[in-house]
Design a protein around this motif. Structure first.
Motif, mmCIF file in Angstrom:
data_model
loop_
_atom_site.group_PDB
_atom_site.id
_atom_site.type_symbol
_atom_site.label_atom_id
_atom_site.label_comp_id
_atom_site.label_asym_id
_atom_site.label_seq_id
_atom_site.Cartn_x
_atom_site.Cartn_y
_atom_site.Cartn_z
ATOM 1 N N THR A 1 0.825 -1.204 0.000
ATOM 2 C CA THR A 1 0.000 0.000 0.000
ATOM 3 C C THR A 1 0.862 1.257 0.000
ATOM 4 O O THR A 1 1.738 1.413 0.853
ATOM 5 C CB THR A 1 -0.936 0.008 1.227
ATOM 6 N N LEU A 2 0.578 2.153 -0.939
ATOM 7 C CA LEU A 2 1.273 3.427 -1.077
ATOM 8 C C LEU A 2 0.555 4.504 -0.287
ATOM 9 O O LEU A 2 -0.669 4.648 -0.392
ATOM 10 C CB LEU A 2 1.323 3.829 -2.556
ATOM 11 N N THR A 3 1.321 5.261 0.516
ATOM 12 C CA THR A 3 0.788 6.426 1.218
ATOM 13 C C THR A 3 1.764 7.581 1.040
ATOM 14 O O THR A 3 2.918 7.381 0.666
ATOM 15 C CB THR A 3 0.567 6.150 2.720
ATOM 16 N N CYS A 4 1.301 8.812 1.334
ATOM 17 C CA CYS A 4 2.167 9.983 1.193
ATOM 18 C C CYS A 4 1.884 10.994 2.298
ATOM 19 O O CYS A 4 0.854 10.927 2.967
ATOM 20 C CB CYS A 4 2.001 10.623 -0.186
ATOM 21 N N SER A 5 2.831 11.933 2.453
ATOM 22 C CA SER A 5 2.720 12.963 3.481
ATOM 23 C C SER A 5 3.452 14.216 3.022
ATOM 24 O O SER A 5 4.273 14.158 2.097
ATOM 25 C CB SER A 5 3.327 12.459 4.796
ATOM 26 N N ASP A 6 3.193 15.328 3.690
ATOM 27 C CA ASP A 6 3.908 16.555 3.365
ATOM 28 C C ASP A 6 5.177 16.733 4.197
ATOM 29 O O ASP A 6 6.011 17.574 3.883
ATOM 30 C CB ASP A 6 3.006 17.783 3.499
ATOM 31 N N THR A 7 5.339 15.929 5.258
ATOM 32 C CA THR A 7 6.555 15.962 6.071
ATOM 33 C C THR A 7 6.996 14.538 6.388
ATOM 34 O O THR A 7 6.182 13.610 6.371
ATOM 35 C CB THR A 7 6.334 16.710 7.401
ATOM 36 N N PHE A 8 8.271 14.390 6.712
ATOM 37 C CA PHE A 8 8.828 13.066 6.999
ATOM 38 C C PHE A 8 8.075 12.375 8.135
ATOM 39 O O PHE A 8 7.691 11.224 8.021
ATOM 40 C CB PHE A 8 10.320 13.195 7.350
ATOM 41 N N GLY A 9 7.865 13.073 9.225
ATOM 42 C CA GLY A 9 7.212 12.480 10.393
ATOM 43 C C GLY A 9 5.726 12.752 10.450
ATOM 44 O O GLY A 9 5.092 12.533 11.484
ATOM 45 N N GLY A 10 5.156 13.205 9.344
ATOM 46 C CA GLY A 10 3.750 13.584 9.317
ATOM 47 C C GLY A 10 2.811 12.400 9.254
ATOM 48 O O GLY A 10 3.201 11.233 9.334
ATOM 49 N N SER A 11 1.560 12.725 9.077
ATOM 50 C CA SER A 11 0.515 11.719 8.953
ATOM 51 C C SER A 11 0.448 11.255 7.500
ATOM 52 O O SER A 11 0.268 12.069 6.596
ATOM 53 C CB SER A 11 -0.815 12.332 9.380
ATOM 54 N N TYR A 12 0.588 9.962 7.274
ATOM 55 C CA TYR A 12 0.601 9.403 5.922
ATOM 56 C C TYR A 12 -0.803 8.930 5.547
ATOM 57 O O TYR A 12 -1.470 8.270 6.336
ATOM 58 C CB TYR A 12 1.606 8.255 5.806
ATOM 59 N N ALA A 13 -1.229 9.306 4.340
ATOM 60 C CA ALA A 13 -2.561 8.948 3.852
ATOM 61 C C ALA A 13 -2.463 8.586 2.376
ATOM 62 O O ALA A 13 -1.437 8.831 1.725
ATOM 63 C CB ALA A 13 -3.516 10.119 4.054
ATOM 64 N N THR A 14 -3.523 8.041 1.828
ATOM 65 C CA THR A 14 -3.534 7.663 0.426
ATOM 66 C C THR A 14 -3.310 8.885 -0.468
ATOM 67 O O THR A 14 -3.838 9.958 -0.194
ATOM 68 C CB THR A 14 -4.851 6.961 0.043
ATOM 69 N N PRO A 15 -2.531 8.725 -1.523
ATOM 70 C CA PRO A 15 -2.377 9.812 -2.491
ATOM 71 C C PRO A 15 -3.522 9.836 -3.496
ATOM 72 O O PRO A 15 -3.519 10.609 -4.450
ATOM 73 C CB PRO A 15 -1.057 9.459 -3.189
ATOM 74 N N GLY A 16 -4.489 8.968 -3.291
ATOM 75 C CA GLY A 16 -5.564 8.776 -4.264
ATOM 76 C C GLY A 16 -5.299 7.501 -5.031
ATOM 77 O O GLY A 16 -4.310 6.797 -4.799
ATOM 78 N N ASN A 17 -6.152 7.201 -5.949
ATOM 79 C CA ASN A 17 -6.023 5.971 -6.734
ATOM 80 C C ASN A 17 -5.115 6.217 -7.931
ATOM 81 O O ASN A 17 -5.577 6.392 -9.052
ATOM 82 C CB ASN A 17 -7.405 5.483 -7.152
ATOM 83 N N THR A 18 -3.810 6.238 -7.673
ATOM 84 C CA THR A 18 -2.829 6.601 -8.705
ATOM 85 C C THR A 18 -2.159 5.410 -9.368
ATOM 86 O O THR A 18 -1.527 5.575 -10.402
ATOM 87 C CB THR A 18 -1.731 7.501 -8.104
ATOM 88 N N LEU A 19 -2.263 4.237 -8.785
ATOM 89 C CA LEU A 19 -1.575 3.067 -9.330
ATOM 90 C C LEU A 19 -2.483 2.307 -10.292
ATOM 91 O O LEU A 19 -3.477 1.699 -9.879
ATOM 92 C CB LEU A 19 -1.108 2.139 -8.206
ATOM 93 N N THR A 20 -2.156 2.352 -11.572
ATOM 94 C CA THR A 20 -2.930 1.620 -12.575
ATOM 95 C C THR A 20 -2.060 0.657 -13.369
ATOM 96 O O THR A 20 -2.578 -0.240 -14.022
ATOM 97 C CB THR A 20 -3.607 2.586 -13.568
ATOM 98 N N LYS A 21 -0.742 0.829 -13.317
ATOM 99 C CA LYS A 21 0.186 -0.022 -14.069
ATOM 100 C C LYS A 21 1.128 -0.707 -13.096
ATOM 101 O O LYS A 21 1.635 -0.092 -12.158
ATOM 102 C CB LYS A 21 0.990 0.834 -15.050
ATOM 103 N N LYS A 22 1.348 -1.981 -13.342
ATOM 104 C CA LYS A 22 2.317 -2.739 -12.554
ATOM 105 C C LYS A 22 3.043 -3.683 -13.498
ATOM 106 O O LYS A 22 2.559 -4.007 -14.583
ATOM 107 C CB LYS A 22 1.637 -3.517 -11.430
ATOM 108 N N ILE A 23 4.229 -4.102 -13.075
ATOM 109 C CA ILE A 23 5.017 -5.035 -13.867
ATOM 110 C C ILE A 23 5.270 -6.243 -12.973
ATOM 111 O O ILE A 23 5.773 -6.101 -11.861
ATOM 112 C CB ILE A 23 6.334 -4.392 -14.346
#
Length: 128
Positions: free
Chosen positions: A41-63
């Motif tokens: 599961t991919l999550t993102c934040s605006d700071t290193f120690g911040g609260s991580y949440a979904t960046p939205g449904n951005t993953l559509t391609k995988k190998i």
């Protein structure tokens, strides 16, 4: 012309990356290479120690690769838009562009739901 080594110039890597936070400020993006019967599961934040949440449904391609030792061919596949990738065996890789993250978010994490392994490969380094 002298040969240039890629590590630290063209790319950087974090071999054990599951659940760790990484900044994409100084690179174009990151490829996560994952193994194990798991959901990643991919999550993102605006700071290193911040609260991580979904960046939205951005993953559509995988190998995917049925092997974890490089003896099988990689196969490109698509999936329904999500912030997670699931495999039952072998290896899966997916790319996250720094530009694909929501505004102000430059830190990412990929967490394994169980005992899966994650390696991060950072591309297009802007700072060496």
């Amino acid at each position: 012309m002298a040969a240039m080594e890629g590590l630290g110039f063209s790319f950087d890597t974090a071999p054990i990356a599951a659940g760790a936070a990484y900044s994409l400020r100084d690179c174009l993006g990151v490829t996560f290479v994952c193994t194990g019967n798991d959901t990643f599961t991919l999550t993102c934040s605006d700071t290193f120690g911040g609260s991580y949440a979904t960046p939205g449904n951005t993953l559509t391609k995988k190998i995917t690769n049925t092997s974890t030792n490089g003896t099988a061919a990689w196969v490109t596949a698509t999936q329904a838009a999500s912030n997670a990738v699931t495999i039952s065996s072998g290896t899966v890789a997916f790319y996250v562009s720094a530009d694909s993250l929501p505004d102000g978010k430059s830190y990412v994490k990929v967490s394994a739901g169980g005992s899966g392994l994650v390696t991060a490969v950072f591309h297009g380094l802007t700072t060496q």
